[in-house]
Design an enzyme around this catalytic site. Structure first.
Site, PDB file in Angstrom:
ATOM      1  N   SER A  40       0.858  -1.186   0.000  1.00  0.00           N
ATOM      2  CA  SER A  40       0.000   0.000   0.000  1.00  0.00           C
ATOM      3  C   SER A  40       0.891   1.233   0.000  1.00  0.00           C
ATOM      4  O   SER A  40       1.934   1.263  -0.647  1.00  0.00           O
ATOM      5  CB  SER A  40      -0.940  -0.032   1.209  1.00  0.00           C
ATOM      6  OG  SER A  40      -1.766   1.112   1.241  1.00  0.00           O
ATOM      7  N   SER A  41       0.507   2.247   0.738  1.00  0.00           N
ATOM      8  CA  SER A  41       1.256   3.499   0.769  1.00  0.00           C
ATOM      9  C   SER A  41       0.874   4.281   2.015  1.00  0.00           C
ATOM     10  O   SER A  41      -0.271   4.194   2.483  1.00  0.00           O
ATOM     11  CB  SER A  41       0.926   4.342  -0.474  1.00  0.00           C
ATOM     12  OG  SER A  41       1.450   5.644  -0.349  1.00  0.00           O
ATOM     13  N   TYR A  92      -4.589   7.343  -6.770  1.00  0.00           N
ATOM     14  CA  TYR A  92      -3.615   6.357  -6.307  1.00  0.00           C
ATOM     15  C   TYR A  92      -3.887   5.957  -4.859  1.00  0.00           C
ATOM     16  O   TYR A  92      -3.963   4.764  -4.519  1.00  0.00           O
ATOM     17  CB  TYR A  92      -2.217   6.944  -6.452  1.00  0.00           C
ATOM     18  CG  TYR A  92      -1.101   6.125  -5.875  1.00  0.00           C
ATOM     19  CD1 TYR A  92      -0.541   5.069  -6.583  1.00  0.00           C
ATOM     20  CD2 TYR A  92      -0.583   6.404  -4.610  1.00  0.00           C
ATOM     21  CE1 TYR A  92       0.490   4.307  -6.061  1.00  0.00           C
ATOM     22  CE2 TYR A  92       0.453   5.663  -4.078  1.00  0.00           C
ATOM     23  CZ  TYR A  92       0.985   4.611  -4.796  1.00  0.00           C
ATOM     24  OH  TYR A  92       2.005   3.868  -4.265  1.00  0.00           O
ATOM     25  N   LYS A 108      -5.079   2.368  -3.011  1.00  0.00           N
ATOM     26  CA  LYS A 108      -4.317   1.746  -1.933  1.00  0.00           C
ATOM     27  C   LYS A 108      -5.185   1.532  -0.696  1.00  0.00           C
ATOM     28  O   LYS A 108      -5.047   0.532   0.019  1.00  0.00           O
ATOM     29  CB  LYS A 108      -3.087   2.593  -1.589  1.00  0.00           C
ATOM     30  CG  LYS A 108      -2.019   2.600  -2.674  1.00  0.00           C
ATOM     31  CD  LYS A 108      -1.541   1.208  -3.032  1.00  0.00           C
ATOM     32  CE  LYS A 108      -0.282   1.212  -3.883  1.00  0.00           C
ATOM     33  NZ  LYS A 108       0.107  -0.163  -4.285  1.00  0.00           N
TER      34      LYS A 108
END
Length: 252
Positions: A143-144, A157, A161
């Site tokens: 993920s982020s 984005y 995620k």
């Protein structure tokens, strides 16, 4: 003890390369995928082999669901030839690209490209890989930090995620009967060529990241790969359904 095998998508560069090497250092054999750059992928394979582990690289567009059946058939055939079984143990869903576009300017095509790669592709590659993953295996989804904190320009984005993080909890719940764990690693800002080297090559961006990170710098690939390797180790057998942010303490 039987050697475990990891499949790392997007393993020819950046974080994926580091994950592949750290997994090999822990004694695992590794399959990596690349989208276009076979030469770089072959270099990673050579580095893994130099560590005494088996490795090979296959082309994969991780956003093209229609290609997954033939890809996994190829993986299974190769493994069956080499090991006597078409199965592997660890799936690392890492492949991805960045998108820096404001919410107001993000097009439907931009959105579809991001969702196909970062969510739909992960969903269906994992689903189709279930027949190839050994019981007791591991799924690690990347993920982020952007799923927790917000920087303008990352709405599509980061949303994808966020979806991955929810999906991972469902995977942990639904695959627990097979002894398969599923976890998320969420990197912070890392100095790679991701997003055109956005963090690595822009001094102002790098300085800004360092200023909001408790450890006072942007991240490096070496900060991430070992965490993924840990989650695929026996020491992490009781870690399941978790989001582990690896960001040096960004925006805490």
């Amino acid at each position: 003890m039987k050697t475990k095998i990891a499949l790392v998508t997007g393993g020819s560069r950046g974080l994926g390369k580091n994950m592949a090497l750290r997994l090999a250092e822990k004694g695992n054999d590794v399959i990596i995928t690349y989208k276009q750059n076979k030469e770089e992928a072959d270099k990673v394979v050579a580095e893994i082999q130099a560590l005494g582990r088996n490795a090979f690289a296959l082309q994969l567009n991780a956003g093209d669901v229609a290609s997954f059946d033939s890809f996994l058939t190829t993986v299974g055939e190769h493994l069956n030839e080499k090991t006597g079984s078409p199965k592997f143990d660890f799936l690392i869903n890492n492949a991805g690209t960045g998108l820096y576009s404001s919410f107001a300017e993000t097009t439907e095509q931009d959105f579809d490209d991001i969702v196909n790669l970062h969510y739909k592709g992960v969903y269906f590659l994992t689903q189709k890989a279930l027949a190839y993953i050994n019981d007791g295996g591991r799924i690690v989804n990347i993920s982020s930090g952007l799923a927790r904190f917000s920087f303008p320009g990352s709405s599509a984005y980061a949303s994808a995620k966020g979806a991955i993080e929810v999906l991972t909890r469902y995977l942990a719940k639904e695959l627990g009967g097979r002894g398969i764990t599923a976890n998320v690693v969420a990197p912070g800002a890392i100095e790679t060529d991701f997003g055109g080297g956005h963090v690595r090559d822009n001094a102002d961006t790098n300085k800004q990241i360092a200023s909001v990170t408790a450890l006072g710098r942007a991240g490096l690939p070496d900060d991430i790969g070992g965490v993924v390797a840990f989650l695929c180790s026996e020491d992490a057998r009781w870690v399941n359904g978790q989001r582990i942010e690896v960001s040096g303490g960004m925006l805490i």
